[in-house]
Design an enzyme around this catalytic site. Structure first.
Site, mmCIF file in Angstrom:
data_model
loop_
_atom_site.group_PDB
_atom_site.id
_atom_site.type_symbol
_atom_site.label_atom_id
_atom_site.label_comp_id
_atom_site.label_asym_id
_atom_site.label_seq_id
_atom_site.Cartn_x
_atom_site.Cartn_y
_atom_site.Cartn_z
ATOM 1 N N GLU A 1 -6.842 -7.647 -0.057
ATOM 2 C CA GLU A 1 -7.133 -7.519 1.372
ATOM 3 C C GLU A 1 -8.567 -7.066 1.550
ATOM 4 O O GLU A 1 -9.043 -6.177 0.835
ATOM 5 C CB GLU A 1 -6.261 -6.432 2.009
ATOM 6 C CG GLU A 1 -4.847 -6.796 2.317
ATOM 7 C CD GLU A 1 -4.157 -5.646 3.057
ATOM 8 O OE1 GLU A 1 -4.840 -4.846 3.732
ATOM 9 O OE2 GLU A 1 -2.940 -5.531 2.926
ATOM 10 N N GLU B 1 0.816 -1.214 0.000
ATOM 11 C CA GLU B 1 0.000 0.000 0.000
ATOM 12 C C GLU B 1 0.858 1.276 0.000
ATOM 13 O O GLU B 1 0.852 2.052 0.970
ATOM 14 C CB GLU B 1 -0.938 0.013 1.208
ATOM 15 C CG GLU B 1 -1.985 -1.081 1.157
ATOM 16 C CD GLU B 1 -3.076 -0.915 2.202
ATOM 17 O OE1 GLU B 1 -2.863 -0.200 3.192
ATOM 18 O OE2 GLU B 1 -4.147 -1.505 2.020
HETATM 19 C C1 GAL Z 1 -4.224 -2.332 5.134
HETATM 20 C C2 GAL Z 1 -2.810 -2.832 5.312
HETATM 21 C C3 GAL Z 1 -2.749 -4.036 6.224
HETATM 22 C C4 GAL Z 1 -3.595 -3.801 7.439
HETATM 23 C C5 GAL Z 1 -5.008 -3.518 7.020
HETATM 24 C C6 GAL Z 1 -5.935 -3.294 8.196
HETATM 25 O O1 GAL Z 1 -4.219 -0.966 4.901
HETATM 26 O O2 GAL Z 1 -2.225 -3.159 4.083
HETATM 27 O O3 GAL Z 1 -1.410 -4.259 6.582
HETATM 28 O O4 GAL Z 1 -3.073 -2.718 8.142
HETATM 29 O O5 GAL Z 1 -5.034 -2.361 6.250
HETATM 30 O O6 GAL Z 1 -7.233 -2.959 7.784
#
Ligand code: GAL
Length: 678
Positions: free
Chosen positions: A298, A142
């Protein structure tokens, strides 16, 4: 269809790993992302490198038939790096350091960070290029998620270098930025700094170039790592995880450098409409690389831990949002993270395997989703959409600058046009204005403030070729330096539109409708503007008595050669044109001089669809139901907690059974093929 999540074995004693893998198999996990924040574990001290633990993790996964998306671990440098080299730290606009203790505190342009991170990537790539478990490389994490802009000395040096290669000499830059204004003229590139804190608003050309530079500097980091991975002989695809419509990085410029697009997505379960915004980002991701399925890299199984209030997902909602991604072109569903952390900032964040164990609803839903995904048929790519929505980072960046007729959130307005189409179940692609648009029937260009000559040519060709173009407010305002064209506003589009804007007329904006991803200063300016006294709306009336409400802008048009479809009904411009249309070649181009509210967007969209003969793949009136299309397969999702019925006949794409109307309980979905068009 791949299924899995971020896996952080370094947070757990080795005894836990075997249980992890057994549970992964139980859940139908086929791929996990390993190593995202493992730098400190891989290099416990300067010069050291310990990957034997990672060898064991990869072997264990491979023996269990689980593929690995191997991360390069460069997103969070260990404290020893900045302790030895404080210059590695990023700085804010006041010059204060972002200290270690969280993550992403490094200056992306720091030569020390670059050397150290590349050394780490080289070791990883050389060790694992040919490891049979590794099927994908995951570069960094990210980019710019927390640290939007860096104002450090290394950023200053790199920015100057970037400007030197963009401008032939300092006077070309002076002309582009208009530095005679307020006596800002530079005698050398060395006098230029990042836009650090100044007494008042900064040069717009400089701000825009700094945003371009920041996106390019981060891309350089990504490309540097990718090059090392390739040089080590790795042939697996390479990705980095995007964050939907994220303001800092021009994902469209990046897209061709990624072998597969991957996206992180956290719609707020407390907002019953957040699935619509998620649909927008899914469409954006698909459109960035239309021929290659993307990955939902994610999402949360239930609650996140970083909002002011973190609602869990409702039963079934996780599957509904996962299937939304599949229906809109994703071939992989992943979560942050596999096993809920016991310690650290994100310990309250949900995971596939909750801290509360396997007797939980979340675990049961995770297992069910794994089974459901594995039962899906091979899915064709998403069908090309009949409608395109223009979305361009350059216009977004320029619009986010200060000192405009009104504070506007470019992405939120685009998302609202998308929502109008989404409520009608009409497929939409999200496009760059300069790309070939000939495949579309309708193009909506929302707030195309900054259009290159190539974009103008593409829009013109689209219209002449038979398309319907709606330019919706604040169109063709500025040149590439965020200054004006010599001929004034709408200079390039005026011949196509038969009209031009002479004044923009700002209205008090509505409060932000969505969770904004804008950098804080824009969000603050929006909130402050929304609290101002003054007129908020203007009425636009059609000759048949219909009307709509406009917001943000009431632009004054000078119509030369176009039909006036609607006029302002109140305000200082009452009686003057607000919506024009001009035929050109086989198509037509419309200009709308304001930004409609949601109902207004819906009525305009309905009319455009009707006139162009574009219909949704399925006639569904209930707006909580979503229909998406991949080839001949429709994914029908109930995004509500109520039972709904959908009139549809076809074949269940999973079971092969005949479908004659479907009843969907809370957050249920069904895939149907062979549906007759509505
Ligand atoms: C994303 C990140 C992850 C974790 C997640 C939590 O932004 O890539 O590592 O922090 O959010 O929602």
């Amino acid at each position: 269809m791949r299924y899995g999540g971020d896996y952080y074995p370094e947070q757990w004693p080795e005894e836990v790993w075997a249980d992890d893998v057994a549970r992964m198999r139980e859940a139908g996990v086929t791929m996990v992302t390993v190593g995202v924040f493992a730098w400190a574990r891989l290099q416990p001290e300067p010069g050291a490198f310990d990957a034997e633990w990672l060898d064991r993790v990869l072997d264990l996964l491979h023996d269990a038939g689980i593929e690995v998306d191997l991360a390069t671990a460069t997103a969070s440098p260990p404290p020893w790096l900045s302790a030895a080299h404080p210059g590695v730290l990023a700085r804010d606009a006041d010059g204060a350091a972002y200290w270690p203790g969280s993550r992403q505190h490094y200056a992306p342009t720091s030569p020390v960070y670059r050397e150290a991170s590349r050394d780490l990537v080289r070791r990883l790539a050389e060790r694992y290029a040919h490891h049979p478990a590794v099927r994908l490389w995951h570069v960094n994490n990210e980019y710019a998620c927390h640290l939007h802009y860096d104002y450090s000395e290394s950023a200053a040096v790199a920015f100057r270098g970037w400007l030197r290669s963009r401008y032939a000499d300092i006077d070309e830059l002076n002309d582009a930025w208009g530095t005679w204004f307020w006596s800002q003229r530079f005698t050398s590139f060395d006098e230029i700094s990042p836009p650090r804190r100044a007494p008042y608003s900064r040069n717009p050309g400089g701000l825009l170039d700094f945003k371009r530079f920041t996106s390019d500097a981060l891309l350089e980091l990504f490309l540097g790592e990718k090059e090392i991975i390739r040089a080590a002989g790795a042939t697996q695809p390479v990705t980095t995880n995007f964050m939907g419509a994220f303001p800092v990085v021009d994902y469209r410029r990046w897209a061709s450098h990624l072998d597969v697009i991957s996206d992180d997505s956290y719609p707020d379960p407390a907002d019953p409409e957040s699935f619509r915004g998620a649909a927008f980002t899914r469409d954006l991701m698909r459109s960035l690389k239309p021929d290659t399925p993307w990955l939902l890299m994610e999402q949360a199984t239930s609650a996140v831990s970083w909002r002011g209030a973190n609602a869990p997902k409702a039963p079934g909602q996780m599957a509904a949002l996962s299937m939304q991604a599949v229906g809109r072109g994703a071939d992989g569903i992943f979560f942050f993270q596999w096993r809920q952390s016991r310690r650290g900032s994100e310990r309250f964040h949900s995971a596939m395997l909750p801290i509360a164990g396997t007797s939980t609803r979340v675990w049961r839903e995770v297992v069910q989703l794994g089974a459901d995904l594995s039962a899906l048929p091979e899915l064709p790519p998403a069908a090309p959409a009949p409608v395109a929505l223009v979305f361009d980072w350059e216009a977004w960046w320029a619009i986010a600058g200060p000192d405009h007729p009104v504070v506007l959130d470019y992405a939120a307005v685009a998302q609202r046009w998308h929502a109008a189409l989404h409520r009608m179940q009409v497929p939409v692609d999200i496009v760059h204005p300069a790309q070939d648009l000939s495949a579309y029937r309708i193009v909506i260009a929302s707030l195309p403030y900054l259009l290159s000559p190539d974009a103008v040519a593409a829009l013109d060709a689209f219209v002449r070729g038979g398309g319907t173009l709606l330019v919706a407010g604040f169109g063709d305002v500025a040149d590439e330096h965020d200054g004006f064209h010599a001929e004034g506003f709408t200079a390039q589009l005026a011949p196509l539109l038969g009209a031009r804007v002479v004044e923009h007329g700002g209205l008090v904006p509505p409060p932000p409708a969505f969770e904004l991803k804008e950098p804080d200063d824009v969000a603050e300016r929006l909130a402050a503007a929304a609290a101002r006294p003054g007129r908020r709306e203007v009425t636009v009336a059609f000759s048949d008595g219909r009307s709509l409400t406009g917001q943000y802008l009431e632009e004054e048009l000078e119509v030369r050669d176009a039909e006036v479809l609607a006029t302002y009904a109140d305000g200082p411009l009452a009686g003057k044109p607000a919506l024009t249309s001009r035929g050109s070649g086989a198509g037509r181009a419309l200009y709308l001089a304001t930004v409609p509210d949601d109902a207004g967007m819906s009525s305009i969209v309905a009319e455009l669809l009707d006139a162009a003969g574009v219909r949704a793949p399925l006639d569904v009136a209930d707006q909580r139901i979503e229909v998406s299309q991949r080839g001949d397969v429709l994914t029908i999702i109930n995004h509500s907690a109520d039972q709904v019925e959908v009139r549809v006949t076809g074949t269940d794409a999973v079971t092969g059974e005949v479908v004659d109307d479907v009843r969907l309980g809370a957050f249920e979905w069904r895939m149907v093929r062979g549906v007759r068009p509505a």
